[in-house]
Design a protein around this motif. Structure first.
Motif, PDB file in Angstrom:
ATOM      1  N   THR A  20      36.631  56.391  37.498  1.00  0.00           N
ATOM      2  CA  THR A  20      36.145  56.179  36.136  1.00  0.00           C
ATOM      3  C   THR A  20      36.572  54.795  35.682  1.00  0.00           C
ATOM      4  O   THR A  20      37.747  54.446  35.737  1.00  0.00           O
ATOM      5  N   LEU A  21      35.590  54.010  35.291  1.00  0.00           N
ATOM      6  CA  LEU A  21      35.858  52.668  34.776  1.00  0.00           C
ATOM      7  C   LEU A  21      35.231  52.599  33.388  1.00  0.00           C
ATOM      8  O   LEU A  21      34.297  51.857  33.132  1.00  0.00           O
ATOM      9  N   GLY A  22      35.718  53.440  32.515  1.00  0.00           N
ATOM     10  CA  GLY A  22      35.131  53.555  31.189  1.00  0.00           C
ATOM     11  C   GLY A  22      35.956  52.865  30.143  1.00  0.00           C
ATOM     12  O   GLY A  22      37.028  52.326  30.415  1.00  0.00           O
ATOM     13  N   GLY A  23      35.411  52.901  28.933  1.00  0.00           N
ATOM     14  CA  GLY A  23      36.119  52.318  27.803  1.00  0.00           C
ATOM     15  C   GLY A  23      36.451  50.860  28.040  1.00  0.00           C
ATOM     16  O   GLY A  23      35.640  50.106  28.548  1.00  0.00           O
ATOM     17  N   PRO A  24      37.660  50.456  27.705  1.00  0.00           N
ATOM     18  CA  PRO A  24      38.021  49.048  27.824  1.00  0.00           C
ATOM     19  C   PRO A  24      38.285  48.576  29.260  1.00  0.00           C
ATOM     20  O   PRO A  24      38.379  47.378  29.496  1.00  0.00           O
ATOM     21  N   ALA A  25      38.374  49.486  30.212  1.00  0.00           N
ATOM     22  CA  ALA A  25      38.700  49.072  31.582  1.00  0.00           C
ATOM     23  C   ALA A  25      37.656  48.133  32.173  1.00  0.00           C
ATOM     24  O   ALA A  25      38.003  47.144  32.837  1.00  0.00           O
ATOM     25  N   ALA A  26      36.379  48.397  31.948  1.00  0.00           N
ATOM     26  CA  ALA A  26      35.320  47.538  32.493  1.00  0.00           C
ATOM     27  C   ALA A  26      35.360  46.143  31.885  1.00  0.00           C
ATOM     28  O   ALA A  26      34.890  45.181  32.496  1.00  0.00           O
ATOM     29  N   ALA A  27      35.949  46.013  30.713  1.00  0.00           N
ATOM     30  CA  ALA A  27      36.034  44.699  30.060  1.00  0.00           C
ATOM     31  C   ALA A  27      36.822  43.705  30.902  1.00  0.00           C
ATOM     32  O   ALA A  27      36.623  42.498  30.779  1.00  0.00           O
ATOM     33  N   PHE A  28      37.675  44.195  31.775  1.00  0.00           N
ATOM     34  CA  PHE A  28      38.456  43.301  32.621  1.00  0.00           C
ATOM     35  C   PHE A  28      37.608  42.679  33.728  1.00  0.00           C
ATOM     36  O   PHE A  28      38.064  41.783  34.434  1.00  0.00           O
ATOM     37  N   LEU A  29      36.376  43.155  33.889  1.00  0.00           N
ATOM     38  CA  LEU A  29      35.450  42.535  34.834  1.00  0.00           C
ATOM     39  C   LEU A  29      34.530  41.535  34.140  1.00  0.00           C
ATOM     40  O   LEU A  29      33.784  40.814  34.812  1.00  0.00           O
ATOM     41  N   LYS A  30      34.580  41.479  32.840  1.00  0.00           N
ATOM     42  CA  LYS A  30      33.699  40.597  32.079  1.00  0.00           C
ATOM     43  C   LYS A  30      33.871  39.145  32.530  1.00  0.00           C
ATOM     44  O   LYS A  30      34.990  38.657  32.654  1.00  0.00           O
ATOM     45  N   ASP A  31      32.739  38.509  32.820  1.00  0.00           N
ATOM     46  CA  ASP A  31      32.712  37.102  33.253  1.00  0.00           C
ATOM     47  C   ASP A  31      33.527  36.845  34.522  1.00  0.00           C
ATOM     48  O   ASP A  31      34.018  35.732  34.720  1.00  0.00           O
ATOM     49  N   HIS A  32      33.680  37.850  35.369  1.00  0.00           N
ATOM     50  CA  HIS A  32      34.422  37.639  36.621  1.00  0.00           C
ATOM     51  C   HIS A  32      33.764  36.494  37.381  1.00  0.00           C
ATOM     52  O   HIS A  32      32.546  36.470  37.546  1.00  0.00           O
ATOM     53  N   PRO A  33      34.538  35.535  37.867  1.00  0.00           N
ATOM     54  CA  PRO A  33      33.953  34.308  38.416  1.00  0.00           C
ATOM     55  C   PRO A  33      33.305  34.429  39.801  1.00  0.00           C
ATOM     56  O   PRO A  33      32.485  33.581  40.160  1.00  0.00           O
ATOM     57  N   THR A  34      33.642  35.452  40.581  1.00  0.00           N
ATOM     58  CA  THR A  34      33.143  35.497  41.957  1.00  0.00           C
ATOM     59  C   THR A  34      32.431  36.792  42.328  1.00  0.00           C
ATOM     60  O   THR A  34      31.878  36.886  43.427  1.00  0.00           O
ATOM     61  N   LEU A  35      32.407  37.784  41.457  1.00  0.00           N
ATOM     62  CA  LEU A  35      31.839  39.082  41.792  1.00  0.00           C
ATOM     63  C   LEU A  35      30.332  38.977  42.068  1.00  0.00           C
ATOM     64  O   LEU A  35      29.572  38.507  41.237  1.00  0.00           O
ATOM     65  N   GLU A  36      29.942  39.393  43.274  1.00  0.00           N
ATOM     66  CA  GLU A  36      28.537  39.332  43.700  1.00  0.00           C
ATOM     67  C   GLU A  36      27.919  40.710  43.881  1.00  0.00           C
ATOM     68  O   GLU A  36      26.704  40.854  43.798  1.00  0.00           O
ATOM     69  N   SER A  37      28.726  41.711  44.180  1.00  0.00           N
ATOM     70  CA  SER A  37      28.211  43.049  44.462  1.00  0.00           C
ATOM     71  C   SER A  37      29.068  44.086  43.749  1.00  0.00           C
ATOM     72  O   SER A  37      30.295  44.070  43.862  1.00  0.00           O
ATOM     73  N   PHE A  38      28.397  44.987  43.033  1.00  0.00           N
ATOM     74  CA  PHE A  38      29.097  46.032  42.294  1.00  0.00           C
ATOM     75  C   PHE A  38      28.408  47.359  42.546  1.00  0.00           C
ATOM     76  O   PHE A  38      27.175  47.454  42.477  1.00  0.00           O
ATOM     77  N   SER A  39      29.186  48.383  42.851  1.00  0.00           N
ATOM     78  CA  SER A  39      28.631  49.728  42.968  1.00  0.00           C
ATOM     79  C   SER A  39      29.595  50.720  42.336  1.00  0.00           C
ATOM     80  O   SER A  39      30.808  50.546  42.357  1.00  0.00           O
ATOM     81  N   SER A  40      28.970  51.760  41.747  1.00  0.00           N
ATOM     82  CA  SER A  40      29.744  52.796  41.087  1.00  0.00           C
ATOM     83  C   SER A  40      28.941  54.084  41.121  1.00  0.00           C
ATOM     84  O   SER A  40      27.715  54.058  41.089  1.00  0.00           O
ATOM     85  N   ASP A  41      29.658  55.207  41.171  1.00  0.00           N
ATOM     86  CA  ASP A  41      28.957  56.492  41.164  1.00  0.00           C
ATOM     87  C   ASP A  41      29.283  57.314  39.921  1.00  0.00           C
ATOM     88  O   ASP A  41      28.995  58.487  39.856  1.00  0.00           O
TER      89      ASP A  41
END
Length: 123
Positions: A20-41
């Motif tokens: 679970t990457l809900g609430g404020p946790a996903a905010a830590f990925l905001k504007d990530h400089p190198t992330l190219e691929s993201f998957s979640s179920d």
């Protein structure tokens, strides 16, 4: 713990399964400089996907089960780098025809997969 994503400055691929990457946790990925691929179920709402979608180098998004819904598709609208989008809600019917306009707005989309959904098309 999710704040650690900010220090992973060379992270290109993030695949979350049964996380679970809900609430404020996903905010830590905001504007990530190198992330190219993201998957979640699961466990990421439309707001969380909106944070992930700020990653300018993001080329591949795979959303399954509870992560695949119209809100997450809307968060990806007009993303300039996205090339591959996969939405597989697995019988939750979270993806409807409402997901198509935002996905269609992605200028560099070369591959789209939608599974386990009911899309109604009118003439």
């Amino acid at each position: 713990g999710a704040v650690a994503f900010q220090s992973m400055t060379k992270l290109r691929v993030l695949a979350l399964s049964h996380v679970t990457l809900g609430g404020p946790a996903a905010a830590f990925l905001k504007d990530h400089p190198t992330l190219e691929s993201f998957s979640s179920d699961g466990g990421i709402g439309a707001d969380g996907m909106a944070d992930v979608a700020t990653c300018k180098k993001l080329k591949h998004v795979r959303l399954m089960h509870g992560a695949a819904h119209d809100g997450s598709a809307a968060a990806l609208a007009n993303h300039p780098a996205l090339e591959v989008v996969s939405l597989s809600p697995s019988n939750t019917y979270g993806v409807t025809v409402a997901a198509l306009p935002p996905v269609a707005s992605i200028p560099n989309l070369t591959e789209l997969t939608i599974t386990d959904s009911v899309l109604a098309f009118e003439n």
